[in-house]
Enzyme design. Sequence first.
Site, PDB file in Angstrom:
ATOM      1  N   ASP A  42       0.839  -1.199   0.000  1.00 39.86           N
ATOM      2  CA  ASP A  42       0.000   0.000   0.000  1.00 39.86           C
ATOM      3  C   ASP A  42       0.870   1.244   0.000  1.00 39.86           C
ATOM      4  O   ASP A  42       2.048   1.197   0.327  1.00 39.86           O
ATOM      5  CB  ASP A  42      -0.877   0.013   1.252  1.00 39.86           C
ATOM      6  CG  ASP A  42      -2.038  -0.945   1.119  1.00 39.86           C
ATOM      7  OD1 ASP A  42      -2.336  -1.349  -0.014  1.00 39.86           O
ATOM      8  OD2 ASP A  42      -2.634  -1.282   2.155  1.00 39.86           O
ATOM      9  N   LYS A  64      -3.331   3.512  -2.855  1.00 38.46           N
ATOM     10  CA  LYS A  64      -4.599   4.194  -3.040  1.00 38.46           C
ATOM     11  C   LYS A  64      -4.527   5.481  -2.257  1.00 38.46           C
ATOM     12  O   LYS A  64      -3.902   5.524  -1.207  1.00 38.46           O
ATOM     13  CB  LYS A  64      -5.749   3.351  -2.479  1.00 38.46           C
ATOM     14  CG  LYS A  64      -6.042   2.140  -3.288  1.00 38.46           C
ATOM     15  CD  LYS A  64      -7.117   1.317  -2.640  1.00 38.46           C
ATOM     16  CE  LYS A  64      -6.517   0.327  -1.692  1.00 38.46           C
ATOM     17  NZ  LYS A  64      -7.408  -0.621  -1.110  1.00 38.46           N
ATOM     18  N   MET A 177      -8.579   7.729   9.375  1.00 40.34           N
ATOM     19  CA  MET A 177      -9.111   8.429   8.202  1.00 40.34           C
ATOM     20  C   MET A 177     -10.079   9.522   8.644  1.00 40.34           C
ATOM     21  O   MET A 177     -11.137   9.699   8.048  1.00 40.34           O
ATOM     22  CB  MET A 177      -9.810   7.428   7.255  1.00 40.34           C
ATOM     23  CG  MET A 177      -8.853   6.388   6.713  1.00 40.34           C
ATOM     24  SD  MET A 177      -9.661   5.046   5.838  1.00 40.34           S
ATOM     25  CE  MET A 177     -10.081   3.939   7.180  1.00 40.34           C
TER      26      MET A 177
HETATM   27  N1  SAH Z   1      -4.339  -1.008   8.551  1.00 38.02           N
HETATM   28  C1  SAH Z   1      -3.926   0.311   9.000  1.00 38.02           C
HETATM   29  C2  SAH Z   1      -4.995   1.354   8.743  1.00 38.02           C
HETATM   30  C3  SAH Z   1      -5.250   1.602   7.262  1.00 38.02           C
HETATM   31  S1  SAH Z   1      -6.424   2.877   6.984  1.00 38.02           S
HETATM   32  C4  SAH Z   1      -3.535   0.234  10.474  1.00 38.02           C
HETATM   33  O1  SAH Z   1      -3.784  -0.780  11.130  1.00 38.02           O
HETATM   34  O2  SAH Z   1      -2.969   1.199  10.970  1.00 38.02           O
HETATM   35  C5  SAH Z   1      -5.386   4.294   6.759  1.00 38.02           C
HETATM   36  C6  SAH Z   1      -5.422   5.178   7.979  1.00 38.02           C
HETATM   37  O3  SAH Z   1      -4.572   4.645   8.972  1.00 38.02           O
HETATM   38  C7  SAH Z   1      -4.898   6.581   7.761  1.00 38.02           C
HETATM   39  O4  SAH Z   1      -5.899   7.407   7.226  1.00 38.02           O
HETATM   40  C8  SAH Z   1      -4.548   6.988   9.180  1.00 38.02           C
HETATM   41  O5  SAH Z   1      -5.704   7.341   9.908  1.00 38.02           O
HETATM   42  C9  SAH Z   1      -4.032   5.680   9.745  1.00 38.02           C
HETATM   43  N2  SAH Z   1      -2.555   5.561   9.690  1.00 38.02           N
HETATM   44  C10 SAH Z   1      -1.818   4.684   8.989  1.00 38.02           C
HETATM   45  N3  SAH Z   1      -0.499   4.828   9.258  1.00 38.02           N
HETATM   46  C11 SAH Z   1      -0.409   5.825  10.175  1.00 38.02           C
HETATM   47  C12 SAH Z   1       0.676   6.439  10.871  1.00 38.02           C
HETATM   48  N4  SAH Z   1       1.947   6.071  10.691  1.00 38.02           N
HETATM   49  N5  SAH Z   1       0.377   7.440  11.735  1.00 38.02           N
HETATM   50  C13 SAH Z   1      -0.886   7.826  11.954  1.00 38.02           C
HETATM   51  N6  SAH Z   1      -1.944   7.274  11.329  1.00 38.02           N
HETATM   52  C14 SAH Z   1      -1.712   6.294  10.448  1.00 38.02           C
END
Ligand code: SAH
Length: 256
Positions: A42, A64, A177
């Site tokens: 991703d 995406k 998100m």
């Molecule tokens: N599977 C991922 C989430 C995917 S959805 C997980 O478990 O973290 C994508 C969202 O994840 C982003 O919009 C944000 O809200 C969050 N996100 C992903 N990486 C991040 C990071 N390093 N710091 C803060 N938020 C993060």
Amino acid sequence: MIQTQPLQPGQVAFVGAGPGDPELLTLKALRALAQADVVIHDRLVSDAVLALSNPEAELLDAGKTGFGPAMKQDDINALIVTHARAGARVVRLKSGDPGVFGRLDEEIDALDARGIDWRIVPGITSATAAVAGLGQSMTRRGRNSGVRLMTGHDVQGYADHDWRALARPGEVAAIYMGKRAARFLQGRLMMHGADPATPVTLVENASRADERRIATTLAALPAVLAAEAVDGPAVILLGLAPRAAATLRLNRQEVS
Ligand code: SAH
């Protein structure tokens, strides 16, 4: 020590890449990356994690953007299937934990429909990394006996939630998100009686060298978000403030 069977040709591992800091990968994730012939990742997977892939592996970006997918889900499914059928050891690398807002089920269904073997390697989700960065805990006796992982928006638009329950004092929620939905979330919570002074902390780029923590209140959240350019991925932590700065010294990231 228990060791998982190595990934075989034609098998797929859904691997949690964690929030970005490669030291937050699990050993299973590291092994799967080292065995992969193809890594389909991703957009949010960090370069530092990708660099730990088998040097011979083909790296494919299925990235995406938050609104409007750059690659359609069906195309991603087809990409995974094609490589697995060609006999590759496929790692489907997802940020955080693959099972948290990761569209994991769609991809599993596509593999099941074709009899392709898969496994899941869990990862550290961004919420837990963000909370650790505040020097806080997700749950705390006497404060919150549960925690919610929520999304600010879903396929239909802004996601609906049990606002009345969320508005109670002491509730803790990690909102993924949520940047664009902040005003909506704030409105719904205040309408259901949430205290405007409820602490809210936004953590951008959790666990990365450029991690940023913006501590505010429910009342001020939309204005703060408008004033600060938050370009990176961010989790909004409802009901949590950073622990007092003096005690956070040892919890800082070592940037190497
Ligand atoms: N599977 C991922 C989430 C995917 S959805 C997980 O478990 O973290 C994508 C969202 O994840 C982003 O919009 C944000 O809200 C969050 N996100 C992903 N990486 C991040 C990071 N390093 N710091 C803060 N938020 C993060």
